[in-house]
Design an enzyme around this catalytic site. Sequence first.
Site, PDB file in Angstrom:
ATOM      1  N   GLY A 101      68.950  77.795  18.625  1.00 21.18           N
ATOM      2  CA  GLY A 101      69.323  76.563  19.316  1.00 21.18           C
ATOM      3  C   GLY A 101      68.710  75.310  18.726  1.00 21.18           C
ATOM      4  O   GLY A 101      68.791  74.239  19.321  1.00 21.18           O
ATOM      5  N   TYR A 139      80.095  80.237  15.551  1.00 25.92           N
ATOM      6  CA  TYR A 139      80.907  80.182  14.326  1.00 25.92           C
ATOM      7  C   TYR A 139      82.174  79.364  14.540  1.00 25.92           C
ATOM      8  O   TYR A 139      82.561  78.562  13.690  1.00 25.92           O
ATOM      9  CB  TYR A 139      81.265  81.588  13.851  1.00 25.92           C
ATOM     10  CG  TYR A 139      80.079  82.441  13.478  1.00 25.92           C
ATOM     11  CD1 TYR A 139      78.956  81.906  12.864  1.00 25.92           C
ATOM     12  CD2 TYR A 139      80.078  83.804  13.739  1.00 25.92           C
ATOM     13  CE1 TYR A 139      77.868  82.689  12.526  1.00 25.92           C
ATOM     14  CE2 TYR A 139      78.999  84.604  13.393  1.00 25.92           C
ATOM     15  CZ  TYR A 139      77.900  84.040  12.790  1.00 25.92           C
ATOM     16  OH  TYR A 139      76.827  84.827  12.450  1.00 25.92           O
TER      17      TYR A 139
END
Length: 167
Positions: A101, A139
């Site tokens: 993150g 992704y």
Amino acid sequence: MPEPVAMTATRIDAATPADVSDILRLIKALADYERLTHEVVANESMIHEALFGAAPKAEALIARRDAQAVGFALYFHNFSTFLGRAGIYLEDLFVESHCRGHGIGKALLARLAALAVERGCGRFEWSVLDWNAPSIAFYESLGAKKLSEWHVYRLSGDALQALARDG
């Protein structure tokens, strides 16, 4: 579980022989995350030979925070007959959970994309387990497209040996 670390600048470096133990540690952490620890047979000698031996089979990048290896990407070249050009295939990408993150995975992928462009590659590809929703979402947020018309096949172990022997 490791304590969260203060997020400072990420360094992405090409792996060196000195990184082999960290690479193996991160491979084992990836296997644990994917619930596949029973499949890890690699050792430091095997990783060293594959990455730095007389005929290297792959390359790796290491992501570091405060000089600590916290992620890696292991990749190799494939080839597209249709494009007539090499591509980069990302075998594994992993960032330790306490560092996720913070852009480390994106930094690794960006470095690989830059390498693909520098090397004149026609594409950059990888696979992801179908249950790994966080990675799939990540992704796709980068613009990666799922190739639903393709299925991955694998021969290994006894089946590989049998085909090689009986071909």
